[in-house]
Design an enzyme around this catalytic site. Structure first.
Site, PDB file in Angstrom:
ATOM      1  N   HIS A 280     -13.752 -26.760  39.775  1.00  0.00           N
ATOM      2  CA  HIS A 280     -13.116 -27.697  38.854  1.00  0.00           C
ATOM      3  C   HIS A 280     -14.155 -28.562  38.139  1.00  0.00           C
ATOM      4  O   HIS A 280     -14.169 -28.663  36.916  1.00  0.00           O
ATOM      5  CB  HIS A 280     -12.138 -28.580  39.644  1.00  0.00           C
ATOM      6  CG  HIS A 280     -11.453 -29.616  38.802  1.00  0.00           C
ATOM      7  ND1 HIS A 280     -11.915 -30.909  38.700  1.00  0.00           N
ATOM      8  CD2 HIS A 280     -10.365 -29.541  38.001  1.00  0.00           C
ATOM      9  CE1 HIS A 280     -11.122 -31.582  37.877  1.00  0.00           C
ATOM     10  NE2 HIS A 280     -10.177 -30.770  37.445  1.00  0.00           N
ATOM     11  N   ARG A 387      -6.176 -24.147  28.709  1.00  0.00           N
ATOM     12  CA  ARG A 387      -5.596 -24.318  30.051  1.00  0.00           C
ATOM     13  C   ARG A 387      -4.585 -25.447  29.968  1.00  0.00           C
ATOM     14  O   ARG A 387      -4.972 -26.615  29.931  1.00  0.00           O
ATOM     15  CB  ARG A 387      -6.681 -24.670  31.055  1.00  0.00           C
ATOM     16  CG  ARG A 387      -7.695 -23.567  31.361  1.00  0.00           C
ATOM     17  CD  ARG A 387      -8.711 -24.080  32.371  1.00  0.00           C
ATOM     18  NE  ARG A 387      -9.514 -23.037  32.958  1.00  0.00           N
ATOM     19  CZ  ARG A 387     -10.759 -22.720  32.565  1.00  0.00           C
ATOM     20  NH1 ARG A 387     -11.326 -23.369  31.575  1.00  0.00           N
ATOM     21  NH2 ARG A 387     -11.436 -21.770  33.180  1.00  0.00           N
ATOM     22  N   ARG A 443      -2.433 -20.613  27.585  1.00  0.00           N
ATOM     23  CA  ARG A 443      -2.065 -20.046  28.880  1.00  0.00           C
ATOM     24  C   ARG A 443      -1.024 -20.920  29.573  1.00  0.00           C
ATOM     25  O   ARG A 443      -1.120 -22.146  29.563  1.00  0.00           O
ATOM     26  CB  ARG A 443      -3.307 -19.944  29.761  1.00  0.00           C
ATOM     27  CG  ARG A 443      -3.007 -19.296  31.096  1.00  0.00           C
ATOM     28  CD  ARG A 443      -4.231 -19.189  31.953  1.00  0.00           C
ATOM     29  NE  ARG A 443      -4.638 -20.488  32.462  1.00  0.00           N
ATOM     30  CZ  ARG A 443      -5.737 -20.683  33.176  1.00  0.00           C
ATOM     31  NH1 ARG A 443      -6.559 -19.672  33.409  1.00  0.00           N
ATOM     32  NH2 ARG A 443      -6.043 -21.871  33.624  1.00  0.00           N
ATOM     33  N   GLU A 570      -7.211 -10.990  35.999  1.00  0.00           N
ATOM     34  CA  GLU A 570      -8.128 -11.723  36.874  1.00  0.00           C
ATOM     35  C   GLU A 570      -7.956 -11.348  38.344  1.00  0.00           C
ATOM     36  O   GLU A 570      -8.820 -11.610  39.168  1.00  0.00           O
ATOM     37  CB  GLU A 570      -8.005 -13.237  36.661  1.00  0.00           C
ATOM     38  CG  GLU A 570      -6.586 -13.766  36.652  1.00  0.00           C
ATOM     39  CD  GLU A 570      -6.484 -15.237  36.225  1.00  0.00           C
ATOM     40  OE1 GLU A 570      -7.482 -15.952  36.258  1.00  0.00           O
ATOM     41  OE2 GLU A 570      -5.364 -15.660  35.882  1.00  0.00           O
ATOM     42  N   GLY A 591     -10.182 -12.940  33.247  1.00  0.00           N
ATOM     43  CA  GLY A 591     -10.480 -14.204  33.923  1.00  0.00           C
ATOM     44  C   GLY A 591     -11.461 -13.902  35.039  1.00  0.00           C
ATOM     45  O   GLY A 591     -11.095 -13.664  36.187  1.00  0.00           O
ATOM     46  N   THR A 592     -12.723 -13.896  34.661  1.00  0.00           N
ATOM     47  CA  THR A 592     -13.727 -13.428  35.619  1.00  0.00           C
ATOM     48  C   THR A 592     -14.085 -14.468  36.681  1.00  0.00           C
ATOM     49  O   THR A 592     -14.806 -14.148  37.619  1.00  0.00           O
ATOM     50  CB  THR A 592     -14.989 -12.968  34.859  1.00  0.00           C
ATOM     51  OG1 THR A 592     -15.261 -13.929  33.840  1.00  0.00           O
ATOM     52  CG2 THR A 592     -14.765 -11.606  34.245  1.00  0.00           C
ATOM     53  N   ASP A 594     -11.689 -16.060  38.618  1.00  0.00           N
ATOM     54  CA  ASP A 594     -10.845 -15.632  39.734  1.00  0.00           C
ATOM     55  C   ASP A 594     -11.188 -14.207  40.159  1.00  0.00           C
ATOM     56  O   ASP A 594     -11.140 -13.875  41.333  1.00  0.00           O
ATOM     57  CB  ASP A 594      -9.362 -15.728  39.343  1.00  0.00           C
ATOM     58  CG  ASP A 594      -8.834 -17.123  39.615  1.00  0.00           C
ATOM     59  OD1 ASP A 594      -9.025 -17.612  40.740  1.00  0.00           O
ATOM     60  OD2 ASP A 594      -8.256 -17.730  38.696  1.00  0.00           O
ATOM     61  N   CYS A 656     -12.411 -14.914  29.190  1.00  0.00           N
ATOM     62  CA  CYS A 656     -12.358 -16.373  29.106  1.00  0.00           C
ATOM     63  C   CYS A 656     -12.846 -17.044  30.379  1.00  0.00           C
ATOM     64  O   CYS A 656     -12.804 -18.252  30.503  1.00  0.00           O
ATOM     65  CB  CYS A 656     -10.962 -16.846  28.734  1.00  0.00           C
ATOM     66  SG  CYS A 656      -9.728 -16.437  29.974  1.00  0.00           S
TER      67      CYS A 656
HETATM   68  C1  PEP Z   1     -10.614 -17.329  35.302  1.00  0.00           C
HETATM   69  O1  PEP Z   1     -10.111 -17.206  36.414  1.00  0.00           O
HETATM   70  O2  PEP Z   1     -11.646 -16.730  34.956  1.00  0.00           O
HETATM   71  C2  PEP Z   1     -10.008 -18.244  34.325  1.00  0.00           C
HETATM   72  C3  PEP Z   1     -10.471 -18.319  33.101  1.00  0.00           C
HETATM   73  O3  PEP Z   1      -9.003 -19.044  34.764  1.00  0.00           O
HETATM   74  P1  PEP Z   1      -9.276 -20.404  35.607  1.00  0.00           P
HETATM   75  O4  PEP Z   1     -10.758 -20.644  35.620  1.00  0.00           O
HETATM   76  O5  PEP Z   1      -8.536 -21.469  34.916  1.00  0.00           O
HETATM   77  O6  PEP Z   1      -8.709 -20.034  36.943  1.00  0.00           O
HETATM   78 MG    MG Z   2      -8.098 -17.956  36.711  1.00  0.00          MG
END
Ligand code: PEP
Ligand code: MG
Length: 701
Positions: A280, A387, A443, A570, A591-592, A594, A656
């Site tokens: 985060h 997000r 998203r 992801e 979503g690389t 996750d 992303c």
């Molecule tokens: C990810 O998982 O790569 C992604 C972009 O989503 P988040 O970072 O918000 O989980």
């Molecule tokens: Mg993600």
């Protein structure tokens, strides 16, 4: 001569001490040993570390040049010096360097004597200066790059001992590359290849003065570049309070959560003890363009005592520290900084990058303000990830969000959602307007709901008073939402499937905003994205609700509008069944973050305790949350792309995850044929340069 005799004696003693043998008298033996010394320097610690830092692999050894010796120390008619064909600090076209009369090269570089500026040689040895200047010009023209040369004048005769491509600051790299194109020495393509994405990144952020001595007390994972100085605070609340009192602060936390956003926003920089590049703290700081170091396992935070300890040094709240977001180092006290640099040649270079670029670069932005910066300042070509949970961070926005989560039934939840709808709609209107003419991927809500609730008793009591609810009931709800593995729990599309009213509210907010701004003449291209899909059914259910709401809104508003519904890929399973998903999804966004978490089985928020060790020991070559693991995760990304496109050849595909701003990862994305990469606003220029370099290195068909 007497002095020399003494020195030679001491050298001989030293040689015996270190090698156990006599100093060799045979010149061939001397030469042979000198050569061996150079060859074995290839494997000393310093050289190994240098190669690791610069990722130099696959070389088998070094070479040795043997030259006749010339003596710069043979009298006042001799000299020696080191100089560059251009100023290596600011790029200006001038001879730049140092020399000493009656000296050897070692005296210049070792810093024992203070050398003179090369300009003075013109008056002291005009004939030799002229010769050197001519050699420099010829060498630069021949090698078509700035040269770093060593020269010696022996009894009035000029010798060039060595020439090599000169190291330069990021600023000089940009200035020299652009000016050499203007001089007709190199092409635009070559100029683009000569500036590294990392250099562009440094130019866009303040740095610490490299000349200032630094004594790091701890080192963490560099998550967002910059160089900041401020007093330590341990809570977001204290950060906001001290900033109101005109202090500059650095927020130090074990980890951060959405509750800390206010403090993160006002802090100069953020330092956390745990978490990795996709935690985060890392991704919020990067989005804000703020310096951040995460996973600094060397600091032990004691919130109660308001202090942290780092390798024996105790730092208390209010003490000033300096944090380097490029190296990950933490220092006590205030280091001098050099501000972000504005240079005309940077704009010219980025203009060429845009001209030659064949792949789009979008941005990850969650607010109208960030969207505006990304579009206007960095030229992002749309939003690849908004997000929506980040939109609830403001004080007035979090209250209805909490009310929604605390609701006991659907009816109560709908009341709270009705309050959230206009808030979201307004933000979407701002974002769509900022991105006029460019696509915006929004998203749906992704994180576990408990992240939005207060966890300590005091804040629970405050929330209870604020929304007229019983504090005990809030505590019970927080407890009921507790999960053992929240990253693998009730989050992503699972939230919307269990609470479809959340999807309905979000789809309505997006579509009403789109219709409203379209009515005002904005060219709006909304793309609604579903997070954390693992099965086709999850996508189908969510998509059906989205399409139902969007159709209704378009009818109500009488505003025909094209929009896309697609998904994040992801979860590894989603990549495996990408062919099924592509039958219904209009786009994929990888979503690389996750995907790396789930492929390696490393919690993205808990890697601080082992990942730095893995990287230091070479167990992993790089942090996979920073640079995409092409061998493993990359296979899934490639497979997802191929299987998706196998079903729908025009499937729009992007990335992303945080890798979208990492040069090596971006090059991989280019090579497998993605349509775009998306990254935080401040990394857009970095990504643009990286994709253009990828295209120049190996154009795709
Ligand atoms: C990810 O998982 O790569 C992604 C972009 O989503 P988040 O970072 O918000 O989980
Ligand atoms: Mg993600």
């Amino acid at each position: 001569a007497e002095g020399l005799q003494k020195v030679v004696k001491r050298y001989k003693v030293l040689v015996k001490e270190k090698t156990g043998g006599e100093f060799p008298d045979d010149p061939r033996d001397q030469l042979r040993r000198s050569i061996m010394a150079v060859l074995s320097s290839w494997n000393n610690d310093r050289a190994i570390k240098y190669r690791r830092i610069n990722r130099i692999e696959g070389l088998r050894g070094t070479a040795v040049n043997v030259q006749a010796m010339v003596f710069g120390n043979s009298g006042s008619n001799s000299s020696t010096g080191v100089c560059f064909t251009r100023n290596c600090e600011n790029g200006v076209k001038e001879i730049y360097g140092d020399y000493l009369i009656n000296a050897q090269g070692e005296d210049v570089v070792a810093g024992i004597r203070t050398p003179k500026h090369i300009g003075e040689l013109e008056a002291e040895m005009p004939k030799n200066y002229k010769e050197i200047a001519k050699f420099l010009a010829d060498l630069e023209k021949h090698y078509r790059d700035m040269q770093d040369i060593e020269f010696t004048v022996e009894d009035g005769k000029t010798f060039i001992l060595q020439t090599r491509t000169g190291k330069r600051t990021p600023r000089a790299a940009v200035v020299i590359a652009v000016e050499m194109v203007e001089e007709g020495l190199i092409t635009k393509e070559e100029a683009i290849k000569r500036v590294s994405p990392a250099q562009i990144d440094i130019l866009l952020h303040p740095t610490f003065d490299p000349k200032a001595p630094r004594k790091p007390i701890a080192k963490g994972i560099p998550a967002s570049p910059g160089a900041v100085v401020g007093e330590v605070v341990f809570s977001a609340e204290d950060a906001e309070k001290r900033v109101q009192e005109d202090a500059k602060v650095i927020l130090v936390r074990k980890e951060t959560s959405p509750e800390d956003i206010g403090g993160m926003n006002v802090a100069e920089g953020i330092l956390t003890a745990v978490g990795g590049k996709a935690s985060h703290a890392a991704l919020v700081a990067r989005g804000m363009g703020k310096c951040c170091v995460v996973g600094c396992g060397e600091i032990a935070i004691d919130y109660a005592a308001a202090q942290f300890t780092a390798n024996g040094t105790v730092v208390k709240a209010g003490d000033v520290i300096s944090v380097d977001g490029t190296s990950g180092e933490v220092m006590v006290g205030a280091l001098p900084t050099i501000e972000e640099q504005n240079i005309a040649q940077y704009d010219i270079l980025m203009g060429w990058v845009d001209e030659l670029r064949t792949m789009k670069v979008r941005t990850n932005a969650d607010t109208p303000e960030d969207a505006e910066i990304a579009r206007k300042k960095f030229g992002a070509e749309g939003i690849g990830l908004c997000r929506t949970e980040h939109m609830f961070f403001g004080e007035e926005k979090i209250a209805p969000m909490r009310e929604m989560i605390l609701a006991d039934d659907t009816a109560a939840r709908e009341v709270a959602l009705a309050k959230l709808l206009p808030i979201q709609r307004k933000d979407f209107e701002g974002i769509f307007t900022a991105m006029n003419g460019y696509p915006v991927t929004v998203r749906l809500l992704d994180p576990p709901l408990h992240e939005f609730l207060p966890h300590d008793e005091k804040s629970q009591r405050e929330l209870a008073a604020e929304i007229g609810m019983d504090a005990k009931a809030i505590a019970d709800k927080v407890a009921s939402l507790h999960e053992m593995n929240p990253m693998l729990g009730h989050r992503g599309c699972r939230l919307g499937i269990t609470y479809p009213e959340i999807i309905r509210m979000q789809a309505r907010a997006i579509m009403e905003a789109a219709c409203n701004v379209k009515a005002k003449g904005v060219d709006v291209l909304p793309e609604i994205m579903v997070p954390l899909i693992g099965t086709l059914a999850e996508f189908s259910i969510t998509r059906a609700i989205i399409v139902d709401v969007c159709t209704k809104v378009i009818e109500e508003k009488k505003q025909p509008l094209d929009y896309l519904v697609g998904t994040m890929i992801e979860i590894p399973r989603a990549a495996l069944i990408a062919d099924q998903i592509a039958k219904e999804a209009q786009f994929f966004s990888f979503g690389t973050n996750d995907m790396t978490q789930m492929t390696f089985g490393y919690s993205r928020d808990d890697i601080g305790s082992f990942l730095p060790h893995y990287v230091a020991e070479g167990i992993l070559k790089v942090d996979p949350f920073q640079t995409l693991d092409v061998d493993g995760v990359g296979q899934l990304v490639r497979m997802g792309t191929e299987r998706g496109r196998g079903v729908r050849s025009d499937l729009k595909i992007g990335i992303c995850g945080e890798h979208g701003g990492d040069p090596d990862s971006v090059k991989f994305c280019y090579s497998i044929g993605m349509d775009y990469v998306s990254c935080s606003p401040y990394r857009v220029p970095v990504a643009k340069l990286a994709v253009t370099q990828a295209a120049l290195e190996s154009p795709r068909g």
